[in-house]
Write a protein that holds these residues in place. Structure first.
Motif, PDB file in Angstrom:
ATOM      1  N   PHE A 269      -4.875   9.615   2.541  1.00  0.00           N
ATOM      2  CA  PHE A 269      -5.778   8.531   2.132  1.00  0.00           C
ATOM      3  C   PHE A 269      -6.968   9.106   1.366  1.00  0.00           C
ATOM      4  O   PHE A 269      -7.176  10.326   1.363  1.00  0.00           O
TER       5      PHE A 269
ATOM      6  N   ASP B  55     -10.537   5.502   5.769  1.00  0.00           N
ATOM      7  CA  ASP B  55      -9.513   4.569   5.278  1.00  0.00           C
ATOM      8  C   ASP B  55      -8.259   4.561   6.154  1.00  0.00           C
ATOM      9  O   ASP B  55      -7.387   3.710   5.975  1.00  0.00           O
TER      10      ASP B  55
ATOM     11  N   GLU C 109       0.666   4.136   1.149  1.00  0.00           N
ATOM     12  CA  GLU C 109       0.759   4.921   2.382  1.00  0.00           C
ATOM     13  C   GLU C 109       1.211   4.087   3.576  1.00  0.00           C
ATOM     14  O   GLU C 109       1.225   4.583   4.710  1.00  0.00           O
TER      15      GLU C 109
ATOM     16  N   HIS D  83       0.867  -1.194   0.000  1.00  0.00           N
ATOM     17  CA  HIS D  83       0.000   0.000   0.000  1.00  0.00           C
ATOM     18  C   HIS D  83       0.902   1.243   0.000  1.00  0.00           C
ATOM     19  O   HIS D  83       1.828   1.338   0.800  1.00  0.00           O
TER      20      HIS D  83
END
Ligand code: F6R
Length: 261
Positions: free
Chosen positions: A170, A175, A79, A77
Motif C-alpha cells: 500500500f 492505508d 491490493e 482495488h
C-alpha cells in the motif's frame, strides 16, 4: 505429525506444489483448491502455471476458494485479494473466473459474508488442497493469535505487526485495512490436505512454533498439528529454529516415491 520438507528455494518448493496439484487435477478435474495470497505462494503459482501450459492440462473445471480478504477496500482495488487472486492465480493458470471465490469484504453485507462463504465451501464438497503461508505473528489465513482453533469464516481485526508487514503493498501503513474476513482455523482444518509454505529467517520462529510448539490458540499455525495430512515446505532459513531437523531430512530422503506429498 506434519511432513517437513526442506528445500533450497521457493522454486524448488513450487515444483513440489505444482506436481501435487497437477496430480490432483488429473484424478479430479473439478478439484477444489484453497488459495493463499501474499508473497509466499507466488513461486508455486508460477510453477503451476508453467506445468499447466507445458503439459496442456485442462483446468476449466478447477475450483478455488481464497483464504481471506480485506474489509472495506473499494471494489477493484489492486491490493484487494479478489484482484490479487485474479492477477496471480486465475489469469496465469487459465482458471474459470466464476469458479474461484474470495470472501466478500463489502461492509454492506459483511454480517452474513462469513456464513455465505462457509456454505459455498460446503456446497463445493470442501477444499481438497489448501495452500497456506504463515505470518510472523503465527497467523494462518488472517487468524491472529488468540483465534479459536474451531473458528469459521468471520471478520477479524488485524494486528499491528501484520498491518505493517502488509504495508509494502500500500502507499502507507495507514492505508492497510484494520479488518479482514478470513476462513477460520476450523475451516482450514476441514481441507483434506494442508500445504504450508514458509521462506526466510523472519518466518523461522513461527514455523518452529507451528511444527514443534504446543498446540495453542496463541500460535494459530500450531493447529496444523491437529490435521492428519499436512505438508510443510520450508527453505533452510525458515527451518533454522526447528530442533528435529535431522529426522525430517531423513524421513524425506527415504520417502517412498509413490506417496507424493
Ligand atoms: C494470505 C494469508 C496470510 C499470509 C501470511 C504470510 O492469504 O492468509 O496468512 O499467508 O500473512 O504472508 P506473506 O506470504 O506475504 O509473507
Amino acid at each position: 505429525m506434519a511432513e517437513i520438507v526442506i528445500v533450497e528455494n521457493e522454486d524448488a518448493a513450487g515444483a513440489i506444489v505444482a506436481d501435487a496439484i497437477v496430480t490432483l487435477i488429473r484424478s479430479k478435474p473439478d478439484v477444489v483448491l484453497g488459495l493463499a495470497t501474499g508473497s509466499t505462494p507466488l513461486a508455486s503459482y508460477r510453477a503451476l502455471a508453467r506445468r499447466i501450459a507445458d503439459d496442456e492440462i485442462d483446468v476449466r473445471g478447477v475450483r478455488g476458494f481464497a483464504l481471506d480478504e480485506y474489509v472495506g477496500l473499494p471494489a477493484g482495488h489492486p491490493e484487494s485479494y479478489r484482484a490479487v487472486i485474479t492477477r496471480e492465480v486465475v489469469e496465469p493458470l487459465g482458471l474459470t473466473p466464476e469458479l474461484v471465490r474470495v470472501p466478500n469484504g463489502d461492509p454492506a453485507s459483511i454480517e452474513h459474508a462469513g456464513g455465505d462463504y462457509e456454505a459455498a465451501i460446503t456446497a463445493a464438497g470442501g477444499v481438497d488442497l489448501q495452500i497456506l503461508g504463515i505470518g510472523r505473528t503465527g497467523h494462518i489465513g488472517f487468524n491472529e493469535p488468540g483465534s479459536s482453533l474451531a473458528s469459521l469464516t468471520r471478520v477479524k481485526t488485524l494486528t499491528e505487526p501484520t498491518r505493517l508487514d502488509n504495508a509494502r503493498f500500500f502507499d502507507s501503513p495507514a492505508d492497510v485495512p484494520m479488518h479482514c474476513i478470513t476462513q477460520g482455523i476450523g475451516t482450514i482444518l476441514r481441507a483434506r490436505h494442508l500445504v504450508l509454505l514458509a521462506f526466510g529467517a523472519a518466518k523461522a520462529h513461527a514455523v518452529a512454533a507451528a511444527v514443534e510448539g504446543a498446540v495453542s490458540a496463541s500460535q494459530p499455525g500450531s493447529a496444523i498439528q491437529l490435521h492428519p495430512h499436512t505438508t510443510v515446505i520450508v527453505d533452510e532459513a525458515a527451518a533454522s529454529e526447528l530442533t528435529n531437523l535431522d529426522y525430517y531430512r531423513h524421513a524425506w530422503a527415504n520417502k517412498p516415491a509413490w506417496q507424493g506429498i
